[in-house]
Design a protein around this motif. Sequence first.
Motif, PDB file in Angstrom:
ATOM      1  N   GLN A 683       0.839  -1.193   0.000  1.00 15.03           N
ATOM      2  CA  GLN A 683       0.000   0.000   0.000  1.00 15.03           C
ATOM      3  C   GLN A 683       0.884   1.256   0.000  1.00 15.03           C
ATOM      4  O   GLN A 683       1.882   1.345   0.701  1.00 15.03           O
ATOM      5  N   GLY A 684       0.503   2.227  -0.839  1.00 19.03           N
ATOM      6  CA  GLY A 684       1.208   3.501  -0.883  1.00 19.03           C
ATOM      7  C   GLY A 684       2.494   3.486  -1.667  1.00 19.03           C
ATOM      8  O   GLY A 684       3.295   4.410  -1.564  1.00 19.03           O
ATOM      9  N   GLU A 685       2.695   2.437  -2.478  1.00 18.85           N
ATOM     10  CA  GLU A 685       3.931   2.349  -3.245  1.00 18.85           C
ATOM     11  C   GLU A 685       3.649   2.149  -4.729  1.00 18.85           C
ATOM     12  O   GLU A 685       2.540   1.788  -5.132  1.00 18.85           O
ATOM     13  N   VAL A 686       4.679   2.404  -5.534  1.00 17.31           N
ATOM     14  CA  VAL A 686       4.662   2.083  -6.962  1.00 17.31           C
ATOM     15  C   VAL A 686       5.605   0.906  -7.145  1.00 17.31           C
ATOM     16  O   VAL A 686       6.794   1.002  -6.801  1.00 17.31           O
ATOM     17  N   GLY A 687       5.082  -0.197  -7.636  1.00 11.06           N
ATOM     18  CA  GLY A 687       5.904  -1.391  -7.734  1.00 11.06           C
ATOM     19  C   GLY A 687       5.836  -2.044  -9.090  1.00 11.06           C
ATOM     20  O   GLY A 687       4.766  -2.088  -9.712  1.00 11.06           O
ATOM     21  N   ARG A 688       6.963  -2.560  -9.574  1.00  6.19           N
ATOM     22  CA  ARG A 688       7.000  -3.316 -10.822  1.00  6.19           C
ATOM     23  C   ARG A 688       6.519  -4.733 -10.556  1.00  6.19           C
ATOM     24  O   ARG A 688       6.911  -5.361  -9.569  1.00  6.19           O
TER      25      ARG A 688
END
Length: 692
Positions: A683-688
């Motif tokens: 939650q709250g992140e940008v992830g590949r």
Amino acid sequence: MMKNRILLTAALCMSMMAQITAQGYTSLREQIQLAGEWESSLGTCRLPGTTDENRLGERNRDTLVTYQLTRLYPYSGKVIYTREINIPESFRGKKLFLMMERTKPSTVWVDGDSIGSYGHLYAPHRYELPALAVGKHQLKIRIDNSPTSVPKEIQGSHAWTDATQTNWNGILGEFYIEAVPVSYIQSVQVYPEVDKKQALVIVEVDADKDGKAILDVDGYAWNTSETHTLSPQQLAVRLKKGRNRIELPVNMGDKPLLWSEFHPALYKLNIALHAGKNRDSRMVDFGMRKFEVEGTQFVINGYKTFLRGKHDACVFPLTGYGPMDVAPWQRVFRIAKQYGINHYRCHSFTPPRAALEAADIEGIYYQIELPLWGYIKRENTVLNDFLKREGDMLLEHFGNHPSFMMLGLGNELDVEIDVVREWLDDFRNRDNRHLYCFGSNNNLGWKGPQDGEDFFVTCRVGGGDGYTTHVRTSFAYVDAEKGGILNNTRPATDKDYSGAIAHCPRPVVGHENCQFQIYPDYGQIAKYTGVLHPYNLEIFRDRLKENHLSSQAKTFHQATGRFSIECYKADMEYAFRTPGFGGFQLLDLQDYPGQGSALVGILDAFMDSKGIVAPETFYGFCAPLVPLALMKDHCWLNTQPLHIDVALSNYVEGDWNEPVRWSLASDNGGWKREGQLSASVPQGEVGRVGEY
């Protein structure tokens, strides 16, 4: 003025007051409604309303304005409104107050005697009337919207300018005379304390003499499918003559319902005062929420959030001012939320109470601003006193709204940092329910972030080589070399603003992103049936006709609109790809009819669709969860291997652990590839999540 500070401890007892059903509470106060026909120095009119709506003053004959909409009945000056009122027997022995919810600088006379003046813009004008005998009296109100009525620096703001809201003269919203007992509740402020599972209620009581009193508090949750009734509480107090401050920590139970964009649960409190023969009550809505900063991100109730915002210039062409009722604002916010918007930033103005009530209900995060688009210097004491007073009063009158998340000092300011730092320190000491900034896009971002503000709204994070500090992709050529990233770099979808926000220790919010013009749809001209007329649109239409291009008007509209959507998507995804970014504020989701007829919205000035993009499509790249295709180029040769990484921007309330389905197809549908990727993004992140 005497102040009595009383703290309610854990020793609480059940209230003996009559129980009120969850359908609502009834006010104990009587009112004389003043809506209706009035005589004015310009002619007979109806209030609430404006001189424009009443068509008072001279008709505007200038039909050649192209830089904004045109007021048909502009008036600037002093207008005196007069009416006879009748004081009933039930008002005998009570304090009387005249309430005007929103107006311009005012002066009031009763039976020919002046009782005072107010010069503020945002908060209600509330006059205490002299003791009036039962029967008829003359009420005279002078409203002044002339250039001399406020500091000249205010007149370029969206609280005053004709570019959008218009500089109207009149009285809007609630308009009445109210009778209260001689000991009464002056104000109620509710401070949610989510971690403690309580709300600190601060009640100010004005008492006519020393004596004992009882305060009763009860409440319930609404605007939610869940049921929660608060345990009634009662407090015995001793009042001193004058102003008394009473603090009541209200137990919100083991599982208080929290307020956010996802579940905007509200509570309604009823506070009743029993002081001798005096009985008074106040009702207050509030939300349990904790809005704070964690590093470079905003956090609400423990979850990181991304502000998907729009700029708001108070564009309401039929009236020339923002609605004073809740329902029209609910319509606006519901439309905006269909397009993924969760945040409104008011450009150099503060909306009326109805807007904040609607935002409370719909779950919109508001940044409101003081009425300034200019300079703050210590030596300008007249302006400084005006602005500081506006800030203090709006915190008092609007502070309970959970949607009131952020306060800025104005738009694109040049400020003396020591002065505004003192203001923000004082605002925080008064009210810790909001986050504060020195202004939006001050110095066009060139000076970078400054210590003392909680977040930084800007188009760039200080100076730097090329576009390395930019936090929006498109500029006017005068503001950035060859128009910025989107105009002067090869299109790609693998870049972000990480380098820029590394220069700021607090959340960065992109200022007025997505400034993409769309050729007008002339069919909207028929909608302008109110106080503003689109002579500008008529002139543009006639120019097209003179050049024998009228048959292509719809084509121009659709073509520019579709290209605009591609630019919106590119600009917004740049922000969503950036880990730790605070958010953006579009200019705009709707047309902005001022500043040269800036038709920069995918919706028109009425928040109606232009037929260019479906809300569902737009929501696909403007939402709490956004899938992102990461490519080094937009153009590929058939001899090149196609490599695409996939990422997720995750701002839902929880980690994302579901598969992501992808598809790639040709325009004609003759070729298609599809697949599925496992995904796990906190939650709250940008992830590949993978590649294809």
